[in-house]
Design an enzyme around this catalytic site. Structure first.
Site, short mmCIF file in Angstrom:
data_model
loop_
_atom_site.label_atom_id
_atom_site.label_comp_id
_atom_site.label_asym_id
_atom_site.label_seq_id
_atom_site.Cartn_x
_atom_site.Cartn_y
_atom_site.Cartn_z
N ASP A 114 27.79 -44.63 -170.29
CA ASP A 114 28.76 -43.98 -169.42
C ASP A 114 29.96 -43.53 -170.26
O ASP A 114 30.07 -43.89 -171.43
CB ASP A 114 29.19 -44.88 -168.25
CG ASP A 114 29.68 -46.25 -168.67
OD1 ASP A 114 29.60 -46.57 -169.87
OD2 ASP A 114 30.14 -47.00 -167.80
N TYR B 236 33.71 -42.91 -171.96
CA TYR B 236 34.80 -43.81 -172.35
C TYR B 236 35.67 -44.07 -171.12
O TYR B 236 35.96 -43.16 -170.35
CB TYR B 236 35.65 -43.19 -173.45
CG TYR B 236 34.93 -43.00 -174.77
CD1 TYR B 236 34.39 -44.07 -175.46
CD2 TYR B 236 34.81 -41.72 -175.33
CE1 TYR B 236 33.74 -43.89 -176.67
CE2 TYR B 236 34.17 -41.54 -176.55
CZ TYR B 236 33.63 -42.63 -177.22
OH TYR B 236 33.00 -42.44 -178.41
#
Length: 221
Positions: free
Chosen positions: A62, A64
């Site tokens: 996913d 940052y």
């Protein structure tokens, strides 16, 4: 099967109930929480690398989850941001792979994207400071569709699957038509388990040349 398509005509078919619900969920969440990346950057990978130009796919997890780090490309950060630890390890492997001592002054990978490196995350949004917080809202359905479309409509694409989340997508890729290179995730927690020394960058360029495609200039960032 190689043909001329665009992201628009492929993904327009994905305006399904799950996708509409996911967009509505994100709209409501943004009213009360910090969601990464900014709305304008969620689909940025699709804007910088056209479907027909894809040569390489680097699949991340996913985005940052620190404010203003994510900008729609896996592992990349905007100009001016501190280079994150995972990207530092990517740069280290890149230098080691090509036996260079190049100094990377920023973490923006736009130029990789412009060369045909599709920088996709398995999940395209996340709540700030809460990793994997959006892993179950529908993004995996969407990115499965994206990878399946690349698998079906393209030939000889090189998929770099780093880490368990990325490698869970491997069943969507026909290895008779494409190339799959696997390694542990480049994060400090796992890079020493086999990411360092994987030589994926030079291997990718060798495969591209073998298929009469222009290699990636990994140092043009």
């Amino acid at each position: 099967m190689q043909t001329q398509f665009s992201w628009k005509n492929i993904l327009s078919q994905e305006k399904k109930k799950y996708f509409i619900n996911m967009m509505e969920f994100l709209k409501k969440e943004r009213l009360k929480k910090i969601i990464c990346p900014h709305k304008k950057d969620v689909f940025r990978a699709f804007l910088l690398t056209s479907f027909n130009d894809i040569k390489v796919v680097i699949l991340g997890q996913d985005p940052y989850y620190s404010y203003n780090q994510a900008h729609g490309l896996s592992f990349s950060v905007p100009y001016g941001c501190t280079i994150p630890p995972s990207l530092k390890n990517i740069y280290k492997e890149l230098n080691d792979d090509f036996k260079k001592k190049y100094t990377f002054n920023h973490g923006c990978l736009d130029n990789w994207a412009h060369q045909g490196v599709f920088l996709l995350n398995t999940c395209l949004t996340v709540e700030s400071k809460k990793p994997k917080s959006h892993s179950n809202i529908g993004w995996n359905i969407f990115t499965d569709k994206v990878i399946s479309s690349i698998n079906f409509y393209k030939n000889s694409i090189i998929f770099l699957l780093w880490g368990n989340d990325a490698q869970k997508k491997s069943h969507l890729i026909n290895t008779k038509c494409h190339y799959v290179l696997k390694a542990p995730h480049p994060s400090p927690l796992s890079a020493y388990r086999g990411f360092f020394g994987c030589k994926h960058f030079s291997l990718t360029n060798k495969i591209l040349v073998r298929n009469n495609k222009k290699p990636i200039n990994w140092f043009m960032i």
